[in-house]
Design a protein around this motif. Sequence first.
Motif, PDB file in Angstrom:
ATOM      1  N   SER A 156       0.825  -1.199   0.000  1.00 41.06           N
ATOM      2  CA  SER A 156       0.000   0.000   0.000  1.00 41.06           C
ATOM      3  C   SER A 156       0.864   1.254   0.000  1.00 41.06           C
ATOM      4  N   ASN A 157       0.407   2.256  -0.715  1.00 40.45           N
ATOM      5  CA  ASN A 157       1.057   3.565  -0.732  1.00 40.45           C
ATOM      6  C   ASN A 157       0.231   4.474   0.174  1.00 40.45           C
ATOM      7  N   ALA A 158       0.642   4.594   1.426  1.00 39.49           N
ATOM      8  CA  ALA A 158      -0.203   5.213   2.451  1.00 39.49           C
ATOM      9  C   ALA A 158      -0.160   6.738   2.434  1.00 39.49           C
ATOM     10  N   VAL A 159      -0.576   7.306   1.304  1.00 36.88           N
ATOM     11  CA  VAL A 159      -0.653   8.768   1.179  1.00 36.88           C
ATOM     12  C   VAL A 159      -1.999   9.173   0.597  1.00 36.88           C
ATOM     13  N   TRP A 160      -2.973   8.276   0.661  1.00 39.56           N
ATOM     14  CA  TRP A 160      -4.264   8.483   0.009  1.00 39.56           C
ATOM     15  C   TRP A 160      -5.369   8.677   1.044  1.00 39.56           C
ATOM     16  N   ALA A 161      -5.208   9.619   1.939  1.00 43.90           N
ATOM     17  CA  ALA A 161      -6.274   9.868   2.915  1.00 43.90           C
ATOM     18  C   ALA A 161      -7.572  10.239   2.190  1.00 43.90           C
ATOM     19  N   PRO A 162      -8.719   9.691   2.643  1.00 43.53           N
ATOM     20  CA  PRO A 162      -8.880   8.844   3.824  1.00 43.53           C
ATOM     21  C   PRO A 162      -8.856   7.347   3.519  1.00 43.53           C
ATOM     22  N   ILE A 183       0.770  -4.636   6.721  1.00 45.46           N
ATOM     23  CA  ILE A 183       0.779  -3.575   5.723  1.00 45.46           C
ATOM     24  C   ILE A 183       2.225  -3.181   5.439  1.00 45.46           C
ATOM     25  N   GLN A 184       2.610  -3.219   4.167  1.00 47.83           N
ATOM     26  CA  GLN A 184       3.950  -2.812   3.781  1.00 47.83           C
ATOM     27  C   GLN A 184       3.872  -1.599   2.857  1.00 47.83           C
ATOM     28  N   GLU A 185       4.556  -0.539   3.234  1.00 52.02           N
ATOM     29  CA  GLU A 185       4.589   0.679   2.433  1.00 52.02           C
ATOM     30  C   GLU A 185       5.402   0.464   1.159  1.00 52.02           C
ATOM     31  N   ALA A 186       4.898   1.036   0.063  1.00 52.27           N
ATOM     32  CA  ALA A 186       5.610   0.960  -1.211  1.00 52.27           C
ATOM     33  C   ALA A 186       5.158   2.112  -2.091  1.00 52.27           C
ATOM     34  N   SER A 187       5.967   2.477  -3.066  1.00 53.01           N
ATOM     35  CA  SER A 187       5.539   3.501  -4.010  1.00 53.01           C
ATOM     36  C   SER A 187       4.372   2.956  -4.821  1.00 53.01           C
ATOM     37  N   PHE A 188       3.464   3.826  -5.208  1.00 52.56           N
ATOM     38  CA  PHE A 188       2.245   3.402  -5.888  1.00 52.56           C
ATOM     39  C   PHE A 188       2.547   2.566  -7.134  1.00 52.56           C
ATOM     40  N   SER A 189       3.456   3.060  -7.964  1.00 53.33           N
ATOM     41  CA  SER A 189       3.717   2.399  -9.243  1.00 53.33           C
ATOM     42  C   SER A 189       4.412   1.050  -9.099  1.00 53.33           C
ATOM     43  N   SER A 190       4.976   0.767  -7.908  1.00 55.67           N
ATOM     44  CA  SER A 190       5.698  -0.496  -7.719  1.00 55.67           C
ATOM     45  C   SER A 190       4.820  -1.619  -7.192  1.00 55.67           C
ATOM     46  N   ILE A 191       3.608  -1.316  -6.752  1.00 57.57           N
ATOM     47  CA  ILE A 191       2.790  -2.323  -6.056  1.00 57.57           C
ATOM     48  C   ILE A 191       2.284  -3.408  -6.997  1.00 57.57           C
ATOM     49  N   ILE A 192       1.606  -3.021  -8.064  1.00 58.52           N
ATOM     50  CA  ILE A 192       1.034  -4.031  -8.966  1.00 58.52           C
ATOM     51  C   ILE A 192       2.092  -5.012  -9.478  1.00 58.52           C
ATOM     52  N   PRO A 193       3.266  -4.552  -9.928  1.00 61.99           N
ATOM     53  CA  PRO A 193       4.274  -5.518 -10.392  1.00 61.99           C
ATOM     54  C   PRO A 193       4.753  -6.482  -9.313  1.00 61.99           C
ATOM     55  N   VAL A 239       2.785  -7.726  -6.745  1.00 65.34           N
ATOM     56  CA  VAL A 239       1.739  -8.599  -6.206  1.00 65.34           C
ATOM     57  C   VAL A 239       1.961 -10.022  -6.738  1.00 65.34           C
ATOM     58  N   GLY A 240       1.972 -10.974  -5.820  1.00 65.75           N
ATOM     59  CA  GLY A 240       2.251 -12.361  -6.195  1.00 65.75           C
ATOM     60  C   GLY A 240       3.662 -12.768  -5.847  1.00 65.75           C
ATOM     61  N   SER A 241       4.507 -11.783  -5.534  1.00 63.13           N
ATOM     62  CA  SER A 241       5.877 -12.078  -5.116  1.00 63.13           C
ATOM     63  C   SER A 241       6.137 -11.425  -3.766  1.00 63.13           C
ATOM     64  N   LYS A 242       6.329 -10.117  -3.757  1.00 59.61           N
ATOM     65  CA  LYS A 242       6.569  -9.406  -2.497  1.00 59.61           C
ATOM     66  C   LYS A 242       5.292  -9.236  -1.680  1.00 59.61           C
ATOM     67  N   PHE A 243       4.160  -9.019  -2.363  1.00 64.32           N
ATOM     68  CA  PHE A 243       2.881  -8.796  -1.699  1.00 64.32           C
ATOM     69  C   PHE A 243       1.869  -9.870  -2.091  1.00 64.32           C
ATOM     70  N   ASP A 244       1.003 -10.237  -1.137  1.00 67.80           N
ATOM     71  CA  ASP A 244      -0.109 -11.141  -1.457  1.00 67.80           C
ATOM     72  C   ASP A 244      -1.201 -10.385  -2.197  1.00 67.80           C
ATOM     73  N   VAL A 245      -1.453  -9.148  -1.754  1.00 70.03           N
ATOM     74  CA  VAL A 245      -2.459  -8.301  -2.386  1.00 70.03           C
ATOM     75  C   VAL A 245      -1.968  -6.858  -2.383  1.00 70.03           C
ATOM     76  N   GLY A 246      -2.618  -6.039  -3.185  1.00 70.50           N
ATOM     77  CA  GLY A 246      -2.337  -4.614  -3.188  1.00 70.50           C
ATOM     78  C   GLY A 246      -3.614  -3.846  -2.910  1.00 70.50           C
ATOM     79  N   VAL A 247      -3.538  -2.866  -2.021  1.00 73.00           N
ATOM     80  CA  VAL A 247      -4.693  -2.025  -1.707  1.00 73.00           C
ATOM     81  C   VAL A 247      -4.200  -0.588  -1.627  1.00 73.00           C
ATOM     82  N   SER A 248      -4.564   0.214  -2.629  1.00 71.88           N
ATOM     83  CA  SER A 248      -4.092   1.600  -2.628  1.00 71.88           C
ATOM     84  C   SER A 248      -4.900   2.448  -3.605  1.00 71.88           C
ATOM     85  N   GLY A 249      -6.215   2.385  -3.482  1.00 72.91           N
ATOM     86  CA  GLY A 249      -7.066   3.175  -4.359  1.00 72.91           C
ATOM     87  C   GLY A 249      -6.942   2.803  -5.820  1.00 72.91           C
TER      88      GLY A 249
END
Length: 306
Positions: free
Chosen positions: A71-77, A109-119, A121-131
């Motif tokens: 997740s890229n935790a800069v998307w309040a709320p 929850i692991q912080e990551a840049s927005f553009s890096s999350i989708i690539p 998923v399935g390796s570093k992350f189980d899922v991506g949640v960031s709007g």
Amino acid sequence: MILPYIRRVRNVILAALLSFVLCVSMGACGTSDGLDDAQAHVDLSDVTVDKTLAAQVSKQVSSDGVLTVGSNAVWAPAEFTGEDNQTVIGYEVDLIKAVAKVLGLKVKIQEASFSSIIPAVGSKFDVGVSGFTITAEREKTVTFVQFYSAGMSYVVAKGNPKHIEADNLCGHKVSVQVGTSEETALEDTSASCVKSGKPALDLQVYEQQTQATQAVLAGRSDVMYSDTPVSGYAVSQTGGKLQLLGDAVDVAPQGIVLAKNDKKTAQAVRGAVQKLIDSGVYMRILKAWGVQDGAISTAEINPKVK
């Protein structure tokens, strides 16, 4: 190709400096708006494990008992850091926590840049949640489970001193976060401007959404473009210095990102979201954060989109 790259790097450096200044001068580090209280009062105690759905989760995801979320935790709320500047909170965070409870998993929850999350998923992350807006292009590489619906909105300085028109952005400086659907939409708009003989957009692309917002506050951008809940929150947090421009446009589904080939987990997550919808927990979370306008009634895997 070199000049746009230099401009983008310059923008990121300037925005980082501005972010620090605003953080100190406006108390913009974390929040002081009561949203931390909203997080504390979202009751998930009645969310229990559904053994049937839990059994559907693939071994790759369930083996360690933890659902690792990029997740890229800069998307309040939706997702952002609270007043301690460490704890990630937001309505999407509460939703994914509830989903994990249904599936008998803990959440990391692991912080990551927005553009890096989708690539990842399935390796570093189980899922991506960031709007994440669900698009046909993204569905080519990952699987989505829809859990929300949101439009996109423009934000300008209060009073719209530069007389920006949402349907006529040609030649204007427009800020946006990198890798978002809004960036793609603005690139298309810019191309249309050039095609019609008008000046292209001066597109200012930032690594973080907060930086795109701050660019408008500082007067370096004329207008900012983001998801409607994010834009609305930005307006509410800037002491009357910003305002929404026009109505929300391009309302589209948003979803949880899963690995393309993990159909079992996708079905389990879809079932968990639907159970939360049917039980009322889903709406309880959205209402706590004031974002119930984007509620859906049916969770769907890879809905048909453009």
